[in-house]
Design an enzyme around this catalytic site. Structure first.
Site, short mmCIF file in Angstrom:
data_model
loop_
_atom_site.label_atom_id
_atom_site.label_comp_id
_atom_site.label_asym_id
_atom_site.label_seq_id
_atom_site.Cartn_x
_atom_site.Cartn_y
_atom_site.Cartn_z
N ARG A 35 17.74 81.85 49.55
CA ARG A 35 18.87 81.49 50.41
C ARG A 35 19.37 82.71 51.20
NH1 ARG A 35 19.00 76.37 51.31
NH2 ARG A 35 17.17 76.01 50.07
N ASP A 144 34.14 70.29 43.40
CA ASP A 144 33.05 71.10 43.94
C ASP A 144 33.60 72.53 44.10
OD1 ASP A 144 30.23 70.21 45.45
OD2 ASP A 144 31.00 72.13 46.14
#
Ligand SMILES: C[S@@+](CC[C@H](N)C(=O)[O-])C[C@H]1O[C@@H](n2cnc3c(N)ncnc32)[C@H](O)[C@@H]1O
Length: 273
Positions: A35, A144
């Site tokens: 990433r 989240d």
């Protein structure tokens, strides 16, 4: 990685963890490296040290990196077969007691498609039984780590292409056209509580869930974290409660003895009563 790369990587991930409030050490290292490489390529830098310097000068890049690291891909009724199984197995088992409610947790809910899919499904199930009061006892916690995703979940507004997987009759019943998109109706939005919870740093919001959905989240964590989170889910479920993982995820560690695998294909587990 060479020794220089290794120390650059450690310095970079430490700085990102502190600044973004993200415990990067809990994620699979290869995944984090991939990433970061995406962002480094996009910025045209070649070493971890240069990328760290750039992060320090450009605060917006930290947001972009955090976005890339958290991978927010989601869809309404993602893996339709799993939702069929939730409807066929989980909802009937939980709704049996008169006056019973449903306390559910979508852990790693991204922009809300998963918790709202559950709300829509549960509402449909209750309506078929003409059990209207039970909708008032439906409580879904949607959590989240990613603030931008949580903001979208809170708004409950989606583009037409995002709601394409919602069956038309359910779209008409539970969404209202708003501008060039669709908003989840207040009746269902009021059943979903959106909160920021970092699974690595914060405890669950409650300890008596009937159902936990944690799908396509464990996959990004290292083995020790996966085991720890399975213990957390065990502790957060009421006896007899259900845990639904992603299609390629499994229950790890000693808690496996405390769960029955109810549907192997759809990764649905039931905590022993
Ligand atoms: C691929 S999405 C899965 C969304 C949804 N559960 C689904 O299956 O469609 C993974 C989500 O996990 C969240 N996530 C990653 N690390 C997290 C953490 N430490 N705590 C809470 N959520 C996290 C990401 O922000 C992202 O929204």
């Amino acid at each position: 990685m060479t020794a220089i790369d290794e120390s650059g990587f450690v310095a970079l991930t430490r700085a990102v963890s502190t600044r973004a409030g993200l415990a990067l050490g809990a994620y699979k290292e290869k995944c984090v490296q991939r990433r970061i490489a995406v962002r480094m390529r996009a910025c045209g830098v070649h070493t971890y040290g240069d990328y760290l310097a750039l992060l320090e000068q450009t605060p917006a890049e930290l947001d972009r990196l955090t976005d890339t690291l958290t991978i927010n891909v989601t869809r309404f009724f993602r893996n339709a077969e799993t939702w069929h199984a939730v409807r066929a197995i989980v909802l009937p088992a939980l709704g049996r007691e008169p006056g019973s409610g449903l306390r559910a947790w979508s852990a790693g809910c991204s922009s809300g498609e998963e918790p709202y899919s559950l709300a829509v499904l549960a509402a449909q199930w209750l309506e078929e039984r003409e059990d209207w009061p039970a909708l008032g006892r439906l409580q879904i916690d949607a959590t989240d780590i990613d603030r931008a995703s949580l903001q979208r979940a809170e708004q409950g507004w989606y583009r037409p292409e995002t709601v394409a997987d919602v069956p038309p009759e359910l779209l008409t019943r539970h969404f209202t056209m708003d501008g060039d998109g669709f908003r989840v109706n207040e009746t269902l939005r009021s059943r979903v509580r959106v909160r920021r919870v970092d699974l690595n740093l914060q405890p669950p919001l409650r300890q008596d869930y009937d159902l936990i959905l944690c799908r396509n989240v464990l996959i990004y964590f290292d083995r020790a974290t996966q085991e720890r989170l399975c213990r957390v889910f065990d502790g957060a479920l009421a006896p007899g409660g259900y845990l639904v993982l992603g299609k390629v995820e499994t229950l790890f560690g000693e808690v496996r003895d405390r769960f029955t695998l109810v549907d192997a294909r759809e990764r649905i587990y039931r905590r022993c009563a």
